[in-house]
Scaffold this active site. Sequence first.
Site, short mmCIF file in Angstrom:
data_model
loop_
_atom_site.label_atom_id
_atom_site.label_comp_id
_atom_site.label_asym_id
_atom_site.label_seq_id
_atom_site.Cartn_x
_atom_site.Cartn_y
_atom_site.Cartn_z
N GLN A 35 60.08 77.48 -16.05
CA GLN A 35 61.19 78.71 -15.96
C GLN A 35 60.56 79.96 -16.08
OE1 GLN A 35 64.64 78.12 -18.36
NE2 GLN A 35 64.26 79.88 -19.00
N GLU A 62 70.58 73.22 -21.49
CA GLU A 62 70.13 72.57 -22.32
C GLU A 62 70.85 72.06 -23.46
OE1 GLU A 62 66.96 75.39 -22.61
OE2 GLU A 62 67.56 75.96 -24.59
N SER A 84 67.55 83.47 -29.19
CA SER A 84 67.25 83.28 -30.42
C SER A 84 68.75 83.18 -31.55
CB SER A 84 66.36 84.54 -30.89
OG SER A 84 67.27 85.75 -31.06
#
Lengths: 401, 359
Positions: A135, A254, A383
């Site tokens: 990716q 994910e 994050s």
Amino acid sequence: MANPGSRLLTGLTDDDAFRRGVQAWLANALPTDWRTRLQGATEEDVNRFQLWWLEERRKVGLATPHWPREWGGPGLPFSRQIIAYEEMARADAPELELMLISLFHLPATLFDAGTQEQRDLYLSGVRDGNDVWCQGFSEPGAGSDLASIRTTAARDADHYVVNGQKTWSSYAMYADYCLLLVRTDPHAARKHDGLSLFILDMRSPGVTVRPIRQITGEGEFAEIFLDDVIIPASNRIGAENRGWAIAQSTLSSERGLLLLSYAERVWQGYRKLSQVTRPSWLSDVGLRREFASFHAELLTVRLMIGRLLSMTEESEEGRLATLPVYIKLYWAPLLQRYTEFLVRAGGLVDQEWQPPVACTGHSSGVPALDFLKSFSWTISGGSNEIMRNIVAERFLGLPRA
Amino acid sequence: MSDADLDLLSESFADLLRAEWPIERAVAFASGDPAAISTNEGLQRSVIELGWPALTIAEEHGGLGLSRAAMARLYLALGAAVAPVPMLDTTLAAALIGDAGTPAQRERWLPLIASGSVRASISQPAMPALRCDGARMSGHARGLLDGGAANLFLLAAERRGRRGWVAIEASAAGVLVVPRRLVDPSRSAAEVVLDEVAVEDDAWILPPDPGRVADHLLRHAAIALAADALGAAESALASVIDYLKTRQQFGKVIGSFQALKHRLADHSTALVGARELLAYVAAMDDEDHHGLLNAISAKAQIARVAADVTRDCIQLFGGIGFTAEHPAHLYLKRAKLDEALFETGAGLLDRVADLLEAA
Ligand SMILES: Cc1cc2nc3c(=O)[nH]c(=O)nc-3n(C[C@H](O)[C@H](O)[C@H](O)COP(=O)(O)OP(=O)(O)OC[C@H]3O[C@@H](n4cnc5c(N)ncnc54)[C@H](O)[C@@H]3O)c2cc1C
């Protein structure tokens, strides 16, 4: 074999029979000493091993257990997809880390936005072959602020010419293809609106990959330099300048089954510590309590993932938007605190360097490395801080700064 | 009960509490306002009329026979409203008598508890057992939650070497009930002094396996307390989020400061997770092997999170949060008491560790 279909577990139409079938296959196919053999193995050996295991999975129809029939997958009902991943994690089957993007991010991206030709061509390369995908989103100047991507693709007749640099791209040094997010309209009013997503053949002239060593000592990610690289226009995924929205579905892929598998491994490891391994620090009252306090949290994250998966199945739209973010923000800091605890509990013994064991998620049994690796969840794919911004601003309705 | 049915039940709990116990009333009650104290009596009557004390009692004994999952919804609502309803020990008394009482004890007490005419208070697990080998009992028991309003006490007691509980009526001769205020103004406790109180044989609950019975109670209590604490924390968080959207400093709404946003995001995440965990442990089967482990583990975790969130809410409100007229302190005090009841973190975590190793 006369009828290779006879080995397929995916034909079992009853959940319990399927679970037993997967268990029996795992008990048989999985070498008991694979962890020992893999500890400290060269990257080539680790990759070879993963491709071997992918092939073993393929023999029983479980190369891509979560792919629907339209993707060329087995089309298992959700309950059986969960069983497949649960059982593989419980049996400590190798995690196919090299194939992460190929198995999860690629199909999530192509499924909604790709053309039929793209789906036929590229999904089969994973389903029936060994195509490794990476990716290419992040750049030196575009991390959390991903929309500020500067790598450009300029249209020229039936192709685009790409120039720029990508970084932190996992497994790019082994990849055959890359999901590449680049700027196609430098003048867009909103910087999100000038991005497009492409399929890049990593063998194209002008592509240079430089591996980067990580804090764990492994060489998992890489920089990609792009110098007048030609990408055919037919390799664009979705419309021009619509790449941002598609990239979001890539990233969210994910937080379902992949996470289930990781969380299940950590859970197994946790139970094993109290029941089998019984490390000596468990006789320290303080550490034992701290250890016990993780039980509820590790259970919670599994429950949240289970809820997400059942909602995906019932397509409950409302919470589908919020729960994946909550899961990531629950899981990533928890994983870090838990693995940090194990390092601290282990004391000096666990400060002694041990070689990594690949394909084990965050349960390699080398506490220091599991801990260091936990940053991959707290930093990448949005994050912790970015997740907190999303929760506060989009879910709780607090104003932007 | 399906999730949709449970949601309906939650709505009915919340409806009553919204009408009879809006947060301003909780604040007034905490500061001893006589008007609020008299409306509290109205609240207690409504609660009984709606059958809340009967919720988990078997239908054959005049109860509604609902599950622990339904009970968890009730406590979520009570905590969310910081309602001064003395419910926990009544729930536990019913669980104790239902689980370990003799048929005669069940027939005698359960219908009275279900109808609200008996309110009970029960010994906390950490309290020492009273002893009585004869027909008269003396001694004193402390830390009895809801004790001031109780007319039945179920005290941890030992008879001829057997551990169990003894049922003592508040009205019996020789019983002195000394009410004790708690830091949490929405609940209270009592100390009971017994002076040669006559104890009949049928006052004793002496199961062959008192440890199992105590665990059964602990499991109930853990789920109720986790729910109560979570309800309080959810209310506190919702109110502070609203405040942060309007309060301005430095020419900006303070909710735009990232240092504050991130804390709210973490709190919100912790509470979303806690909801999931609570729903799971409340729905587990009685027989489930991991039922106790998961319930007490959840209690330790959820009460901890709730205490932490409600603590930070006061900080986020600033000076107004430190005033008695503001509800923020009620949520914190509620959560802290829930955390302390039925063993604090350390004791529970030792038990979690034991159960993990045994499982
Ligand atoms: C193990 C690993 C694997 C990765 N794999 C890939 C991959 O395969 N492909 C790919 O494209 N990328 C990958 N990445 C890159 C990853 O997506 C980025 O690292 C991530 O988006 C963060 O960007 P950055 O590193 O530039 O940090 P920065 O964005 O510079 O952030 C630095 C710090 O500032 C904080 N910060 C930034 N913005 C804000 C804000 N608005 N509010 C508060 N705090 C803020 C961050 O949270 C962080 O703590 C990977 C990263 C890791 C660690």
